[in-house]
Design an enzyme around this catalytic site. Structure first.
Site, PDB file in Angstrom:
ATOM      1  N   THR A  11      50.313  13.124  88.859  1.00 51.29           N
ATOM      2  CA  THR A  11      50.711  14.088  87.663  1.00 51.29           C
ATOM      3  C   THR A  11      49.157  14.964  87.768  1.00 51.29           C
ATOM      4  OG1 THR A  11      51.471  14.696  85.605  1.00 51.29           O
ATOM      5  CG2 THR A  11      49.394  13.102  85.626  1.00 51.29           C
ATOM      6  N   LYS A  43      55.988  13.913  81.194  1.00 53.08           N
ATOM      7  CA  LYS A  43      54.545  13.136  81.032  1.00 53.08           C
ATOM      8  C   LYS A  43      53.842  13.544  79.813  1.00 53.08           C
ATOM      9  CE  LYS A  43      54.499  13.461  85.947  1.00 53.08           C
ATOM     10  NZ  LYS A  43      53.950  14.283  87.065  1.00 53.08           N
ATOM     11  N   GLY A  55      49.733  13.820  76.644  1.00 52.42           N
ATOM     12  CA  GLY A  55      50.073  13.638  78.248  1.00 52.42           C
ATOM     13  C   GLY A  55      49.402  12.555  78.685  1.00 52.42           C
ATOM     14  N   SER A 134      45.790  13.765  89.015  1.00 51.58           N
ATOM     15  CA  SER A 134      45.525  14.136  90.580  1.00 51.58           C
ATOM     16  C   SER A 134      44.923  15.508  90.790  1.00 51.58           C
ATOM     17  CB  SER A 134      46.705  13.937  91.190  1.00 51.58           C
ATOM     18  OG  SER A 134      46.803  12.491  91.424  1.00 51.58           O
ATOM     19  N   ALA A 166      49.595  23.128  91.325  1.00 50.66           N
ATOM     20  CA  ALA A 166      50.773  23.058  92.192  1.00 50.66           C
ATOM     21  C   ALA A 166      50.546  23.696  93.510  1.00 50.66           C
ATOM     22  CB  ALA A 166      52.069  23.299  91.409  1.00 50.66           C
ATOM     23  N   CYS A 169      47.516  21.260  95.183  1.00 50.79           N
ATOM     24  CA  CYS A 169      47.403  19.744  95.104  1.00 50.79           C
ATOM     25  C   CYS A 169      48.621  19.045  95.535  1.00 50.79           C
ATOM     26  CB  CYS A 169      47.144  19.397  93.758  1.00 50.79           C
ATOM     27  SG  CYS A 169      47.191  17.487  93.587  1.00 50.79           S
ATOM     28  N   THR A 172      51.055  17.543  92.702  1.00 45.90           N
ATOM     29  CA  THR A 172      51.248  18.394  91.532  1.00 45.90           C
ATOM     30  C   THR A 172      52.535  19.142  91.979  1.00 45.90           C
ATOM     31  OG1 THR A 172      49.128  18.109  90.820  1.00 45.90           O
ATOM     32  CG2 THR A 172      50.670  19.793  90.031  1.00 45.90           C
TER      33      THR A 172
END
Length: 181
Positions: A11, A43, A55, A134, A166, A169, A172
């Site tokens: 996440t 999450k 979260g 992450s 996103a 990574c 993500t």
């Protein structure tokens, strides 16, 4: 030699305080080893009659256990965020069972942002931005730049920063969920 357990990388969670408003969001990807297991994991959760949003990052069962404990601490301490966070961190660090849990929590209220770690740390960043997971450093860098150079709202900063994470990574994705206060 024993087999190594696949590492769960699951996440990116980001929270931002701006102009008396708070937003906390996360992506939806759950990854086990080098395989995407789910694209739309939720999450983030609203807690204590909607006064807080939290979260989690880490092993899901561990994170949900900590979330339940944190909610109980909020109830026990009448919604006093700092006290509930410190008491959870103390339990997490000293309890034999909790010590083994692999997760982190990010929590926002309309005027406070905290990270609660399994090492007993309760961190309140000076800039009102919390990031765990992450892709957290990518999202954090984007959020800091947007805070400094734009007038975007807390929610817009969270959305744009998670989108940036996103794009960088591999753990993500762009299935973004956001809650605001």
């Amino acid at each position: 030699m024993g087999q190594q357990k696949p590492q769960i990388r699951s996440t990116t969670v980001l929270g931002v305080l701006r102009d008396g408003k708070a937003a906390l969001g996360s992506d939806g990807q759950m990854t086990l080893g080098n395989t995407v297991m789910k694209h739309s994991t939720r999450k983030i959760r609203s807690l204590y009659q909607g006064k807080f949003v939290t979260g989690f990052a880490g092993a899901t069962a561990d994170a949900l256990t900590l979330l339940e404990r944190f909610e109980a601490k909020l109830e026990a301490y009448s919604g006093r965020l700092d006290r509930a966070a410190v008491e959870l961190a103390k339990d997490w660090r000293t309890d034999k069972y909790l010590r083994r849990l692999e997760a982190m929590l990010a929590v926002v209220s309309s005027d406070k942002a905290l990270i609660i770690s399994g090492t007993g740390d309760v961190i309140e960043p000076e800039d009102g931005i919390v990031a765990i997971g992450s892709g957290s450093m990518y999202a954090l860098a984007a959020a800091r730049a947007l805070m400094k150079h734009t007038t975007l709202s807390a929610e817009e900063i969270v959305r744009e920063s998670l989108q940036t994470a996103a794009e960088i990574c591999i753990y993500t994705n762009d299935h973004i969920a956001i809650e605001t206060l």
